[in-house]
Design a protein around this motif. Structure first.
Motif, PDB file in Angstrom:
ATOM      1  N   GLY A   1       1.430  -0.020  -4.560  1.00 44.94           N
ATOM      2  CA  GLY A   1       0.164   0.557  -5.012  1.00 44.94           C
ATOM      3  C   GLY A   1      -0.400  -0.695  -5.910  1.00 44.94           C
ATOM      4  O   GLY A   1      -0.074  -1.455  -6.043  1.00 44.94           O
ATOM      5  N   LYS A   2      -1.928  -0.527  -5.962  1.00 47.90           N
ATOM      6  CA  LYS A   2      -1.891  -0.966  -7.446  1.00 47.90           C
ATOM      7  C   LYS A   2      -2.969  -0.508  -8.491  1.00 47.90           C
ATOM      8  O   LYS A   2      -3.054   0.516  -8.702  1.00 47.90           O
ATOM      9  CB  LYS A   2      -3.404  -2.623  -7.390  1.00 47.90           C
TER      10      LYS A   2
ATOM     11  N   ALA B   1      -5.814   3.658 -10.199  1.00 48.39           N
ATOM     12  CA  ALA B   1      -4.611   3.615  -9.269  1.00 48.39           C
ATOM     13  C   ALA B   1      -5.520   3.611  -7.470  1.00 48.39           C
ATOM     14  O   ALA B   1      -5.615   4.321  -7.275  1.00 48.39           O
ATOM     15  CB  ALA B   1      -3.495   3.273  -9.646  1.00 48.39           C
ATOM     16  N   VAL B   2      -4.708   2.863  -7.297  1.00 48.23           N
ATOM     17  CA  VAL B   2      -4.713   2.657  -5.249  1.00 48.23           C
ATOM     18  C   VAL B   2      -3.708   2.669  -5.072  1.00 48.23           C
ATOM     19  O   VAL B   2      -2.990   1.974  -4.981  1.00 48.23           O
ATOM     20  CB  VAL B   2      -6.107   1.418  -5.175  1.00 48.23           C
ATOM     21  N   LEU B   3      -3.273   3.431  -3.497  1.00 42.25           N
ATOM     22  CA  LEU B   3      -2.356   3.723  -2.851  1.00 42.25           C
ATOM     23  C   LEU B   3      -2.634   3.677  -1.539  1.00 42.25           C
ATOM     24  O   LEU B   3      -3.047   3.982  -0.741  1.00 42.25           O
ATOM     25  CB  LEU B   3      -1.476   4.974  -3.228  1.00 42.25           C
ATOM     26  N   GLY B   4      -1.647   2.131  -1.457  1.00 37.49           N
ATOM     27  CA  GLY B   4      -1.885   2.138   0.267  1.00 37.49           C
ATOM     28  C   GLY B   4      -3.447   1.654   1.173  1.00 37.49           C
ATOM     29  O   GLY B   4      -3.880   2.036   1.581  1.00 37.49           O
ATOM     30  N   ASP B   5      -4.309   1.211  -0.461  1.00 34.30           N
ATOM     31  CA  ASP B   5      -5.553   0.876  -0.272  1.00 34.30           C
ATOM     32  C   ASP B   5      -6.710   2.629   0.476  1.00 34.30           C
ATOM     33  O   ASP B   5      -7.773   2.266   1.034  1.00 34.30           O
ATOM     34  CB  ASP B   5      -5.902   0.020   1.252  1.00 34.30           C
ATOM     35  N   THR B   6      -6.055   2.701   0.899  1.00 36.65           N
ATOM     36  CA  THR B   6      -6.340   4.850   0.965  1.00 36.65           C
ATOM     37  C   THR B   6      -6.505   5.885  -0.374  1.00 36.65           C
ATOM     38  O   THR B   6      -8.108   6.461  -0.072  1.00 36.65           O
ATOM     39  CB  THR B   6      -6.199   5.265   2.006  1.00 36.65           C
TER      40      THR B   6
ATOM     41  N   ASP C   1       1.221  15.006   5.011  1.00 39.75           N
ATOM     42  CA  ASP C   1       0.922  13.290   5.333  1.00 39.75           C
ATOM     43  C   ASP C   1       0.145  12.901   5.005  1.00 39.75           C
ATOM     44  O   ASP C   1       0.744  11.706   5.373  1.00 39.75           O
ATOM     45  CB  ASP C   1       0.052  14.107   6.829  1.00 39.75           C
ATOM     46  N   GLU C   2       0.350  12.801   3.423  1.00 42.33           N
ATOM     47  CA  GLU C   2      -1.126  11.829   3.198  1.00 42.33           C
ATOM     48  C   GLU C   2       0.382  11.841   1.984  1.00 42.33           C
ATOM     49  O   GLU C   2       0.751  10.237   2.238  1.00 42.33           O
ATOM     50  CB  GLU C   2      -1.848  12.718   2.007  1.00 42.33           C
ATOM     51  N   VAL C   3       1.250  12.330   1.780  1.00 42.46           N
ATOM     52  CA  VAL C   3       2.529  11.928   0.965  1.00 42.46           C
ATOM     53  C   VAL C   3       3.552  11.152   2.009  1.00 42.46           C
ATOM     54  O   VAL C   3       3.561   9.974   1.454  1.00 42.46           O
ATOM     55  CB  VAL C   3       3.761  13.056   0.155  1.00 42.46           C
ATOM     56  N   ALA C   4       3.715  11.819   2.874  1.00 50.85           N
ATOM     57  CA  ALA C   4       4.619  10.662   4.188  1.00 50.85           C
ATOM     58  C   ALA C   4       4.272   9.428   4.293  1.00 50.85           C
ATOM     59  O   ALA C   4       4.892   8.717   4.576  1.00 50.85           O
ATOM     60  CB  ALA C   4       4.828  11.314   5.718  1.00 50.85           C
ATOM     61  N   GLN C   5       2.684   9.458   4.372  1.00 50.71           N
ATOM     62  CA  GLN C   5       1.809   8.010   4.777  1.00 50.71           C
ATOM     63  C   GLN C   5       2.249   7.150   3.205  1.00 50.71           C
ATOM     64  O   GLN C   5       2.242   5.972   3.485  1.00 50.71           O
ATOM     65  CB  GLN C   5      -0.021   8.078   4.880  1.00 50.71           C
ATOM     66  N   VAL C   6       1.934   7.387   2.367  1.00 48.45           N
ATOM     67  CA  VAL C   6       1.971   6.395   0.550  1.00 48.45           C
ATOM     68  C   VAL C   6       3.600   6.199   0.926  1.00 48.45           C
ATOM     69  O   VAL C   6       3.795   4.847   0.780  1.00 48.45           O
ATOM     70  CB  VAL C   6       2.100   6.984  -0.071  1.00 48.45           C
TER      71      VAL C   6
END
Length: 153
Positions: free
Chosen positions: A106-107, A114-119, A133-138
């Protein structure tokens, strides 16, 4: 309560949580705190890569009933993920893992964002409920990012 009931309760909690870990093949936490008064367990994952720590938390969360997940952006760009749920035998389990936003691909935009996974856009000190699912996506995004960086190096 009789004087010897606390050790029995501790033994019962230990047996139950060890059985939960063994039966389901769960990763061993780095820290395990057992509270006999509340009959609860708290597990922390602090070793391994950032995505691995969050993945361990998710594996444990998947083994529990009534799971609630939250994440919080803390100072210095650290993402803290927490989960609570119950084992089949009714023991309340709290889970915790944290990782640098940078380690997760992330940034950090500022001291407070901050931004994680551009999402996912996070604001410091604002706990948010998240889904499995959101944590799994990260985790998946972080693993892909680290794999790309390893190939580039």
């Amino acid at each position: 309560m009789p004087e010897n009931s606390a050790p029995r309760r501790l033994d019962g909690l230990l047996r139950s949580i060890r059985g939960h870990i063994r039966t389901l093949g769960l990763p061993r936490p780095d820290r395990l705190v057992i509270s006999t008064p509340s009959g609860s367990v708290h597990a922390e994952f602090t070793s391994g890569t950032a995505p691995d720590r969050l993945a361990c938390l998710l594996v444990w969360a998947a083994s529990l009933h009534g799971v609630e997940l939250t994440w919080t952006l803390q100072a210095a760009g650290t993402l803290a993920v927490a989960a609570t749920g119950r084992t089949r035998s009714g023991i309340t389990v709290g889970l915790a893992a944290s990782a640098s936003v940078i380690e997760l691909g992330g940034k950090v935009k500022s001291r407070a964002a901050a931004v994680l996974g551009d999402t996912f856009r996070l604001t410091a000190h604002s706990p948010e409920q998240v889904t499995f699912d959101e944590v799994a996506q990260v985790v998946q995004s972080a693993r892909l990012t680290s794999a790309r960086l390893a190939v580039a190096a």
